[in-house]
Design an enzyme around this catalytic site. Structure first.
Site, PDB file in Angstrom:
ATOM      1  N   HIS A 258      -8.117   4.456   3.460  1.00 33.45           N
ATOM      2  CA  HIS A 258      -8.818   5.234   2.439  1.00 33.45           C
ATOM      3  C   HIS A 258     -10.294   5.306   2.779  1.00 33.45           C
ATOM      4  CE1 HIS A 258     -10.265   6.602  -1.486  1.00 33.45           C
ATOM      5  NE2 HIS A 258      -9.030   6.998  -1.714  1.00 33.45           N
ATOM      6  N   ASP A 309      -1.212   7.510  -2.171  1.00 29.64           N
ATOM      7  CA  ASP A 309      -0.332   8.623  -1.797  1.00 29.64           C
ATOM      8  C   ASP A 309       1.036   8.160  -1.297  1.00 29.64           C
ATOM      9  OD1 ASP A 309      -2.277  10.747  -2.208  1.00 29.64           O
ATOM     10  OD2 ASP A 309      -3.294   9.946  -0.437  1.00 29.64           O
TER      11      ASP A 309
END
Length: 372
Positions: A258, A309
């Site tokens: 991320h 995700d």
């Protein structure tokens, strides 16, 4: 020192809406873990983001009534969705264009008072799930299903999408996914929405700007590509070999790492838990088991752990959501955060107008065209 390229770590505004600090995410002062542990419903979180405090029972009831009153879309909007569903367009393009049309058909779209903006916010928040479910069904050759005012946000969306009342577990999973994706500080689409809002444009233009930004593959679409990867692995047959082949080719493995979180994404574990509960003892368990194997392999090979995700892909699939519209679900949730930022920007507005650093040639002299 903050990077100019991509504006990494640069502070662009003050906000009371959300914060990311010490690998924790909070909404208006409430840790996301606290909201998850107490099973906060999405309607509560929308109210929190827009008003910066949790609603009382009466406030929540009134807020929910306003949302439910605005679930339905007009025949004109439905007809526009039908036309677009036949054109093989990108789903995010359909959402972007339809949200823009909501502004066209709202005769009060140009009003800028606090009350008018709030009413427009309610309408956008309430109608976007109906737009998405209508589009999803029409493109499959199915008839749209009218919203039910007796159902909450998450339950109503799943009902309109799948044509049946969802189970309590499915409602919980949808609520959790919506809450976890609702807001995430100054990401690309939120920043784009604030830039648009700073020009004093209408809220429909601001949300359309955000949707257009989310459409870009560097921002949205990661969980769609995660599920595509899981499908490929299922056909390939061996997780370890598949991942090694991709890594050797310098390909990115979606759903890992991320831009902001340096260690663990605080949202990921809740979706992992929901993926496990939803798939347990069902035909969908293969997707959870494949995901766990990928997670273990990526930890061993690259010391990377999943982000929000990764397991959301399995959750959405089990809820009956086609992978091609996963990013629409992201938008359906994130519009709550976009609107919060639009409202905050407009309350204490100053035009966002940064400068650029010129790196080109200087002091060149004009040469007449016949001498070039």
């Amino acid at each position: 020192m903050a990077e100019t390229n991509g504006l990494k770590d640069m502070i662009a505004c003050d906000t009371r809406i959300s914060a990311i600090k010490d690998n924790k995410l909070s909404y208006a002062g409430y840790d996301i873990a606290d909201l998850m542990d107490n099973k906060a419903r999405f309607e509560e979180v929308i109210y929190l983001l827009w008003n910066l405090h949790l609603p009382t029972a009466i406030e929540l009831k009134q807020f929910e009534e306003k949302l439910r009153k605005n679930y339905a879309i007009s025949d004109a909007i439905e007809q526009c969705i039908l036309i677009q569903s036949r054109q093989h367009l990108h789903p995010m393009s359909v959402l972007r264009s339809t949200v823009s049309l909501l502004g066209v058909y709202n005769l009060k779209a140009e009003e800028r008072s606090v009350e008018a903006t709030y009413d427009q916010s309610i309408q956008l928040m309430a109608k976007i799930p109906t737009i998405i479910a209508t589009f999803a069904r029409l493109r499959q050759g199915l008839s749209p299903i009218a919203p039910r005012k007796d159902l909450g946000f998450a339950a109503n969306f799943l009902y309109m999408l799948n044509g049946r009342l969802p189970s309590e577990l499915e409602i919980l999973a949808m609520n959790r996914a919506l809450v976890l994706h609702a807001e995430h500080e100054l990401n690309a689409s939120t920043f784009a929405a604030r830039v648009c809002a700073s020009t004093l444009s209408d809220i429909y233009s601001c949300v359309t700007t955000a949707i257009g930004t989310l459409k870009g593959p560097l921002h949205g679409g990661a969980n769609e590509r995660v599920f595509d990867m899981l499908r490929e692995i299922r056909e390939y047959g061996d997780v370890d070999s598949y991942l090694q082949e991709k890594l050797n080719s310098k390909e990115k493995i979606m759903g890992f790492g991320h831009r902001v979180y340096q260690t663990q994404d605080p949202r990921e574990k809740y979706l992992r838990e929901m993926a496990r509960e939803l798939t347990k003892g069902t035909e969908h368990d293969i997707w959870y088991q494949l995901s766990k194997k990928v997670e273990i392999c990526m930890k061993q090979k690259k010391n990377l752990i999943p982000n929000v995700d990764f397991y959301s892909a399995t959750v959405y699939h089990v809820l009956g959501i086609d992978s091609s519209i996963f990013t629409l679900i992201f938008a359906m949730s994130r519009v709550s955060g976009w609107i919060a930022h639009i409202q905050e920007q407009q309350k204490n507005n100053k035009l966002i107008r940064p400068r650029s650093h010129y790196t080109g040639m200087r002091k060149l002299r004009y040469i007449p065209i016949e001498r070039r």
